[in-house]
Design an enzyme around this catalytic site. Structure first.
Site, PDB file in Angstrom:
ATOM      1  N   HIS A 308       5.658   8.808 -69.014  1.00  0.00           N
ATOM      2  CA  HIS A 308       4.694   9.602 -69.564  1.00  0.00           C
ATOM      3  C   HIS A 308       4.585   9.581 -71.066  1.00  0.00           C
ATOM      4  O   HIS A 308       5.611   9.290 -71.612  1.00  0.00           O
ATOM      5  CB  HIS A 308       4.815  11.278 -69.038  1.00  0.00           C
ATOM      6  CG  HIS A 308       3.446  12.019 -69.559  1.00  0.00           C
ATOM      7  ND1 HIS A 308       3.579  12.695 -70.651  1.00  0.00           N
ATOM      8  CD2 HIS A 308       2.720  12.574 -68.697  1.00  0.00           C
ATOM      9  CE1 HIS A 308       2.443  13.358 -70.641  1.00  0.00           C
ATOM     10  NE2 HIS A 308       2.027  13.335 -69.287  1.00  0.00           N
ATOM     11  N   ASP A 366       0.887  12.252 -61.932  1.00  0.00           N
ATOM     12  CA  ASP A 366      -0.247  11.345 -61.287  1.00  0.00           C
ATOM     13  C   ASP A 366      -0.005  10.525 -60.224  1.00  0.00           C
ATOM     14  O   ASP A 366      -0.885  10.294 -59.305  1.00  0.00           O
ATOM     15  CB  ASP A 366      -0.689  10.593 -62.500  1.00  0.00           C
ATOM     16  CG  ASP A 366      -1.146  11.279 -63.834  1.00  0.00           C
ATOM     17  OD1 ASP A 366      -2.075  12.063 -63.493  1.00  0.00           O
ATOM     18  OD2 ASP A 366      -0.878  10.920 -65.045  1.00  0.00           O
TER      19      ASP A 366
END
Length: 431
Positions: A308, A366
């Protein structure tokens, strides 16, 4: 804003300037450069604003190094495991967890505003049958100001409140109808006897020909997806909402702007990109090949859904999302779905590989949200609309905070100009 805690000295062209330094309740100190241009005649240069605080806020805090996400001081792990989406909505909007009476009142207000103006049905029918759901959502939300004139005055606190409730309440209907329209099925109207997540699932998957019963495990997983995406500090779409609102635009226009920004594949499309990567891998036996490609610095391939930009340790949302993913896959099974089987094996392979551990490339929110939505039966085109639905409360909370901020002024970034200086105009005959 609090008083400065210290000052920073900046030397420019032989002159020294003292700039106020503010200390937040959490996070790094901030140097106040608002008077830098007027006093020193220079700007700062920060492409992407990655080192610039555009506002002060009390809503959400992220510590990327620790893997920490707080909403109003509460950890995302506690909220996602012990609370539910509408309670988190109340927290984000009003700053405190609600009492039982306050929560009941809030849930009733949201539930009683889930229907859309009936004339909006014709607005949907104006789109092509193959329109992307995000295109429909952007248009429909932007058009809400043409249907709800009594909640567009940003200077009226009551109208701001009404607009906030309407957007949170109607966004599941807007998203579900965008999905139904894209697959050629009739719209399903909301039901007031269902909770927020169950109502959304029913509007997406029910058909007039038969009854639809929402599985509580799927409803809980959906609620967690909503909760884990509710707000994420000053990201691209939230900054877009704030910038749009700084001009005095109505709330529906501001949220439509946020939806449009979220549509970008570098922002809200990450879980869709993850599923597309899994489809490219195809079957579990090809995972070693793609793991090798991901390690190859000369290969442009990257494992989507791992690591991330903000979280340099681990994504705190992923822990809870993984639990939901496991529950959903246990319920629905992965044996007959090669994509889900590949996802499970890729997760195991990456977590056991020292290369990914050293680079802190852990599965993020995600990766797991894409797996859950795929298992539920959503096409990848609906992943970002569901993200937009979830993030609406965060956008609204940030919008309300900005409107009430006495320091609020229209956004106007500056630039480092590298173009031509003044040139003499040449008549076309002599060019």
């Amino acid at each position: 804003m609090t008083e400065p805690t210290s000052t920073a000295k900046l030397s420019v062209h032989g002159n020294d300037y003292e700039l106020p330094v503010y200390s937040p309740t959490a996070g790094p100190d901030v140097i106040d450069i608002r008077k830098l241009y007027s006093s020193a005649g220079v700007f700062t240069y920060d492409p992407g604003f990655t080192s610039t605080a555009s506002c002060d806020s009390t809503i959400t805090y992220i510590d990327g190094n620790k893997g920490e996400l707080l909403h109003r001081g509460y950890t995302i792990d506690d909220l996602a495991s012990k609370s539910h989406y509408l309670e988190v909505c109340y927290l984000l909007l009003y700053g405190e967890l609600p009492s039982p009476t306050q929560l009941e009142d809030f849930e009733n207000r949201v539930t009683n505003h889930t229907m859309l103006h009936e004339q909006m049905v014709y607005f949907y029918r104006g789109f092509r049958r193959d329109a992307h759901p995000m295109a429909i959502m952007t248009g429909v939300v932007g058009a809400m100001s043409a249907f709800y004139h009594d909640s567009t005055d940003i200077n009226d606190p009551w109208q701001r409140e009404v607009a906030s409730i309407r957007l949170i309440a109607k966004m599941p209907t807007i998203a579900a109808w965008a999905y139904k329209f894209s697959i050629g099925q009739p719209f399903v109207y909301p039901r007031n006897d269902l909770d927020y997540a169950s109502n959304f699932l029913r509007m997406c998957f029910a058909v007039p020909a038969e009854d639809y019963e929402v599985n509580p495990i799927l409803s809980r997983a959906m609620d967690r997806i909503f909760t884990l995406h509710a707000d994420h500090e000053q990201n691209a779409s939230t900054s877009t909402v704030r910038l749009a609102s700084s001009s005095g635009a109505n709330p529906f226009a501001c949220i439509a702007a946020g939806i449009a920004c979220l549509w970008g594949p570098a922002h809200g499309g990450a879980n869709q990109a993850c599923l597309e990567m899994l489809k490219e891998i195809g079957t579990p036996d090809r995972i070693p090949e793609f793991i090798a490609k991901a390690k190859d610095k000369n290969d442009p391939f990257r494992l989507m859904g791992f690591g991330h930009r903000v979280y340099k340790n681990f994504d705190p949302r992923a822990t809870v999302m993984k639990q939901s993913a496991d529950e959903v896959l246990d319920l629905l099974g992965v044996e007959n779905n090669p994509i889900l089987a590949t996802a499970k094996e890729l997760e195991k392979a990456a977590l056991s590989d020292p290369y990914f551990a050293e680079k802190k490339l852990f599965p993020n929110v995600d990766f797991y949200s894409g797996i859950i939505l795929e298992a539920m039966g959503f096409p990848t085109s609906m992943f970002t609309p569901i993200f937009a639905l979830s993030r609406t409360v965060g956008w609204i909370s940030q919008w309300k905070e900005m409107i009430a901020d006495p320091q609020n002024k229209i956004g106007r970034p500056r630039q480092l100009y590298l173009g031509e200086t003044t040139r003499a105009y040449t008549d076309i005959e002599t060019r």
